[in-house]
Design a protein around this motif. Structure first.
Motif, PDB file in Angstrom:
ATOM      1  N   HIS A  91     -27.456  33.779 -34.742  1.00 16.15           N
ATOM      2  CA  HIS A  91     -26.556  34.731 -34.816  1.00 16.15           C
ATOM      3  C   HIS A  91     -26.408  35.373 -33.318  1.00 16.15           C
ATOM      4  O   HIS A  91     -27.453  36.103 -32.965  1.00 16.15           O
ATOM      5  N   VAL A  92     -25.796  34.885 -32.600  1.00 16.31           N
ATOM      6  CA  VAL A  92     -25.796  35.240 -31.026  1.00 16.31           C
ATOM      7  C   VAL A  92     -24.852  36.250 -30.548  1.00 16.31           C
ATOM      8  O   VAL A  92     -23.657  36.425 -31.044  1.00 16.31           O
ATOM      9  N   ARG A  93     -25.335  37.448 -30.015  1.00 17.63           N
ATOM     10  CA  ARG A  93     -24.657  38.546 -29.324  1.00 17.63           C
ATOM     11  C   ARG A  93     -24.711  38.493 -28.190  1.00 17.63           C
ATOM     12  O   ARG A  93     -25.964  38.399 -27.447  1.00 17.63           O
ATOM     13  N   THR A  94     -23.867  38.662 -27.237  1.00 17.35           N
ATOM     14  CA  THR A  94     -23.747  38.690 -25.759  1.00 17.35           C
ATOM     15  C   THR A  94     -23.397  40.078 -25.429  1.00 17.35           C
ATOM     16  O   THR A  94     -22.653  40.947 -26.059  1.00 17.35           O
ATOM     17  N   HIS A  95     -24.047  40.295 -24.188  1.00 20.33           N
ATOM     18  CA  HIS A  95     -23.981  41.795 -23.591  1.00 20.33           C
ATOM     19  C   HIS A  95     -23.726  41.521 -22.121  1.00 20.33           C
ATOM     20  O   HIS A  95     -24.442  40.926 -21.440  1.00 20.33           O
ATOM     21  N   GLY A  96     -22.693  42.088 -21.591  1.00 22.12           N
ATOM     22  CA  GLY A  96     -22.211  41.812 -20.292  1.00 22.12           C
ATOM     23  C   GLY A  96     -21.446  40.754 -20.179  1.00 22.12           C
ATOM     24  O   GLY A  96     -21.080  40.141 -21.418  1.00 22.12           O
ATOM     25  N   ASN A  97     -21.272  40.011 -18.995  1.00 20.88           N
ATOM     26  CA  ASN A  97     -20.251  38.929 -18.576  1.00 20.88           C
ATOM     27  C   ASN A  97     -20.695  38.042 -17.902  1.00 20.88           C
ATOM     28  O   ASN A  97     -21.778  38.320 -16.814  1.00 20.88           O
ATOM     29  N   LEU A  98     -20.523  36.645 -18.071  1.00 16.94           N
ATOM     30  CA  LEU A  98     -20.820  35.612 -17.168  1.00 16.94           C
ATOM     31  C   LEU A  98     -20.214  35.949 -15.944  1.00 16.94           C
ATOM     32  O   LEU A  98     -19.088  36.271 -15.730  1.00 16.94           O
ATOM     33  N   GLU A  99     -21.196  35.804 -14.719  1.00 18.86           N
ATOM     34  CA  GLU A  99     -20.623  35.919 -13.485  1.00 18.86           C
ATOM     35  C   GLU A  99     -19.289  34.994 -13.244  1.00 18.86           C
ATOM     36  O   GLU A  99     -19.549  33.726 -13.550  1.00 18.86           O
ATOM     37  N   TYR A 114     -24.645  32.274  -6.146  1.00 24.03           N
ATOM     38  CA  TYR A 114     -24.788  33.514  -6.955  1.00 24.03           C
ATOM     39  C   TYR A 114     -25.665  33.032  -7.806  1.00 24.03           C
ATOM     40  O   TYR A 114     -25.633  32.000  -8.455  1.00 24.03           O
ATOM     41  N   VAL A 115     -26.915  33.881  -8.033  1.00 20.37           N
ATOM     42  CA  VAL A 115     -27.954  33.824  -9.086  1.00 20.37           C
ATOM     43  C   VAL A 115     -27.649  34.797 -10.037  1.00 20.37           C
ATOM     44  O   VAL A 115     -28.223  35.986  -9.844  1.00 20.37           O
ATOM     45  N   GLN A 116     -27.403  34.594 -11.462  1.00 22.41           N
ATOM     46  CA  GLN A 116     -27.522  35.606 -12.278  1.00 22.41           C
ATOM     47  C   GLN A 116     -28.443  35.460 -13.482  1.00 22.41           C
ATOM     48  O   GLN A 116     -28.850  34.510 -13.981  1.00 22.41           O
ATOM     49  N   PRO A 117     -29.225  36.636 -13.432  1.00 20.28           N
ATOM     50  CA  PRO A 117     -30.479  36.778 -14.321  1.00 20.28           C
ATOM     51  C   PRO A 117     -29.595  36.891 -15.685  1.00 20.28           C
ATOM     52  O   PRO A 117     -28.778  37.631 -16.050  1.00 20.28           O
ATOM     53  N   GLU A 130     -26.923  41.579 -13.452  1.00 25.58           N
ATOM     54  CA  GLU A 130     -26.009  41.686 -12.166  1.00 25.58           C
ATOM     55  C   GLU A 130     -26.404  40.390 -11.222  1.00 25.58           C
ATOM     56  O   GLU A 130     -27.784  40.288 -10.983  1.00 25.58           O
ATOM     57  N   ALA A 131     -25.515  39.427 -10.653  1.00 26.61           N
ATOM     58  CA  ALA A 131     -25.906  38.440  -9.959  1.00 26.61           C
ATOM     59  C   ALA A 131     -26.495  39.008  -8.343  1.00 26.61           C
ATOM     60  O   ALA A 131     -26.084  39.952  -8.036  1.00 26.61           O
ATOM     61  N   VAL A 132     -27.506  38.133  -8.089  1.00 23.15           N
ATOM     62  CA  VAL A 132     -27.923  38.363  -6.647  1.00 23.15           C
ATOM     63  C   VAL A 132     -27.391  37.362  -5.765  1.00 23.15           C
ATOM     64  O   VAL A 132     -27.456  35.960  -6.315  1.00 23.15           O
ATOM     65  N   GLU A 133     -27.055  37.662  -4.460  1.00 21.93           N
ATOM     66  CA  GLU A 133     -26.623  36.727  -3.586  1.00 21.93           C
ATOM     67  C   GLU A 133     -27.508  36.093  -2.718  1.00 21.93           C
ATOM     68  O   GLU A 133     -28.472  36.637  -2.374  1.00 21.93           O
ATOM     69  N   VAL A 167     -37.561  37.513  -1.426  1.00 26.76           N
ATOM     70  CA  VAL A 167     -37.233  38.626  -1.657  1.00 26.76           C
ATOM     71  C   VAL A 167     -35.916  38.589  -2.772  1.00 26.76           C
ATOM     72  O   VAL A 167     -35.902  39.434  -3.594  1.00 26.76           O
ATOM     73  N   ALA A 168     -35.086  37.669  -2.516  1.00 29.46           N
ATOM     74  CA  ALA A 168     -33.741  37.599  -3.416  1.00 29.46           C
ATOM     75  C   ALA A 168     -34.492  37.170  -4.709  1.00 29.46           C
ATOM     76  O   ALA A 168     -34.063  37.498  -5.688  1.00 29.46           O
ATOM     77  N   GLY A 169     -35.353  36.037  -4.853  1.00 33.40           N
ATOM     78  CA  GLY A 169     -35.973  35.665  -5.800  1.00 33.40           C
ATOM     79  C   GLY A 169     -36.775  36.669  -6.730  1.00 33.40           C
ATOM     80  O   GLY A 169     -36.582  36.592  -8.218  1.00 33.40           O
ATOM     81  N   ALA A 170     -37.322  37.551  -6.149  1.00 35.45           N
ATOM     82  CA  ALA A 170     -38.191  38.896  -6.732  1.00 35.45           C
ATOM     83  C   ALA A 170     -37.175  39.571  -7.436  1.00 35.45           C
ATOM     84  O   ALA A 170     -37.319  40.169  -8.438  1.00 35.45           O
ATOM     85  N   SER A 171     -35.959  39.812  -6.591  1.00 33.38           N
ATOM     86  CA  SER A 171     -35.005  40.486  -7.278  1.00 33.38           C
ATOM     87  C   SER A 171     -34.509  40.221  -8.443  1.00 33.38           C
ATOM     88  O   SER A 171     -33.995  40.730  -9.584  1.00 33.38           O
ATOM     89  N   VAL A 172     -34.267  38.730  -8.489  1.00 33.78           N
ATOM     90  CA  VAL A 172     -33.495  38.150  -9.743  1.00 33.78           C
ATOM     91  C   VAL A 172     -34.733  38.188 -10.742  1.00 33.78           C
ATOM     92  O   VAL A 172     -34.350  38.573 -12.175  1.00 33.78           O
ATOM     93  N   VAL A 173     -35.834  38.113 -10.770  1.00 32.95           N
ATOM     94  CA  VAL A 173     -36.978  38.025 -11.593  1.00 32.95           C
ATOM     95  C   VAL A 173     -37.153  39.640 -11.931  1.00 32.95           C
ATOM     96  O   VAL A 173     -37.398  39.712 -13.270  1.00 32.95           O
ATOM     97  N   SER A 174     -37.061  40.498 -11.245  1.00 34.75           N
ATOM     98  CA  SER A 174     -37.254  41.911 -11.674  1.00 34.75           C
ATOM     99  C   SER A 174     -36.052  42.196 -12.743  1.00 34.75           C
ATOM    100  O   SER A 174     -36.386  42.972 -13.677  1.00 34.75           O
ATOM    101  N   ARG A 175     -34.767  41.943 -12.520  1.00 36.74           N
ATOM    102  CA  ARG A 175     -33.685  42.310 -13.353  1.00 36.74           C
ATOM    103  C   ARG A 175     -34.153  41.557 -14.424  1.00 36.74           C
ATOM    104  O   ARG A 175     -33.578  42.219 -15.526  1.00 36.74           O
ATOM    105  N   LEU A 176     -34.413  40.335 -14.422  1.00 36.83           N
ATOM    106  CA  LEU A 176     -34.440  39.642 -15.858  1.00 36.83           C
ATOM    107  C   LEU A 176     -35.586  40.264 -16.728  1.00 36.83           C
ATOM    108  O   LEU A 176     -35.279  40.422 -17.808  1.00 36.83           O
TER     109      LEU A 176
END
Length: 264
Positions: free
Chosen positions: A54-62, A177-180, A230-233, A242-251
């Motif tokens: 049973h899959v529930r989604t939160h937020g939206n695909l970029e 765009y890289v979205q966690p 939120e996606a990272v540019e 730095v950008a990769g670390a931001s993606v991982v932190s949000r994830l």
């Protein structure tokens, strides 16, 4: 006895659906029809329904493109879950191509297979991912590089985001765009799933597939929460680390908040 009848019914129905869709998907792959990107979502939804996911989604695909998704990885079920909510292709280790059943299904979805130990092929593999991103496909990367126990995010190497940086040059707007996206197995039989039950959902590499698969089929009802962050540019002048670390932190934050809501 009822459990085994249910398992037989699941396997039979999924086999019938697969055989019905197979000729269409093969034609889609041969002629590169857009349908070959969208048809797998229907198959994944059927599979999730049959398996009791049973899959529930939160937020939206970029909505912006090119788009890469960076998701945590606890089980082969992550493929079904993400595939049921978005038209995606996956990056997988080369040996998956030779797995029974799973390898065939991966090829039908035009998975990008990479040989992590072959450094000489690294450039070609990155270019393949970049080409897919530039072509408008949503590429899913599991930056942990392996499956976890489902209770946390493992260490991530920023070098795995190299494909996003490589795709910048082919992006019309000069940005990728890289979205966690976090995938959390949170409930079973309508009750919260703690550490004790999470092995039913997770599939670390040291557990044999067949017993694990049987456990999933018998479980009937697993609740899964998918959070789109939120996606990272990534731009030409972006520091990949730095950008990769931001993606991982949000994830990591999204996953922890979903798995351990009371500690947030």
């Amino acid at each position: 006895m009822i459990a085994w009848l249910r398992i037989v019914a699941i396997v039979f129905i999924l086999a019938v659906v697969t055989l019905c869709l197979l000729p269409v998907q093969l034609l889609g792959l041969k002629f590169d029809w857009r349908l070959r990107r969208t048809l797998p979502r229907f198959w994944h939804r059927v599979a999730c329904r049959l398996l009791g996911l049973h899959v529930r989604t939160h937020g939206n695909l970029e909505a912006r493109r090119p788009l890469m998704i960076a998701a945590n990885h606890a089980s082969w079920k992550d493929i079904l879950v993400l595939g049921s909510v978005a038209d995606v292709v996956y990056v997988a280790k080369a040996e998956v191509a030779n797995w029974p059943v799973f390898g065939v299904l991966a090829k039908l979805q035009k998975t990008i297979f990479v040989e992590r130990e072959q450094k000489r092929k690294a450039g070609d593999q990155v270019n393949e991912i970049a080409s897919r991103l530039g072509g408008g496909e949503i590429v899913v990367l599991f930056p942990e590089g392996t499956t976890s126990d489902g209770n946390r995010l493992l260490d991530v190497k920023s070098s795995l985001f190299g494909a996003a940086s490589a795709a910048v040059a082919s992006s019309p707007e000069g940005v990728v765009y890289v979205q966690p996206v976090s995938i959390a197995y949170t409930g079973i039989y309508g009750m919260p799933m703690g550490r004790y039950y999470r092995p039913i959902a997770a599939w670390p590499g040291d557990i044999e597939l067949t017993p694990h698969l049987m456990g999933v089929l018998k479980a009937e009802a697993l609740e899964v929460d998918v959070d789109f962050g939120e996606a990272v540019e990534f731009r030409a002048d972006t520091n990949r680390k730095v950008a990769g670390a931001s993606v991982v932190s949000r994830l990591r934050t999204m996953l922890n908040q979903r798995l351990y809501p009371r500690s947030g």
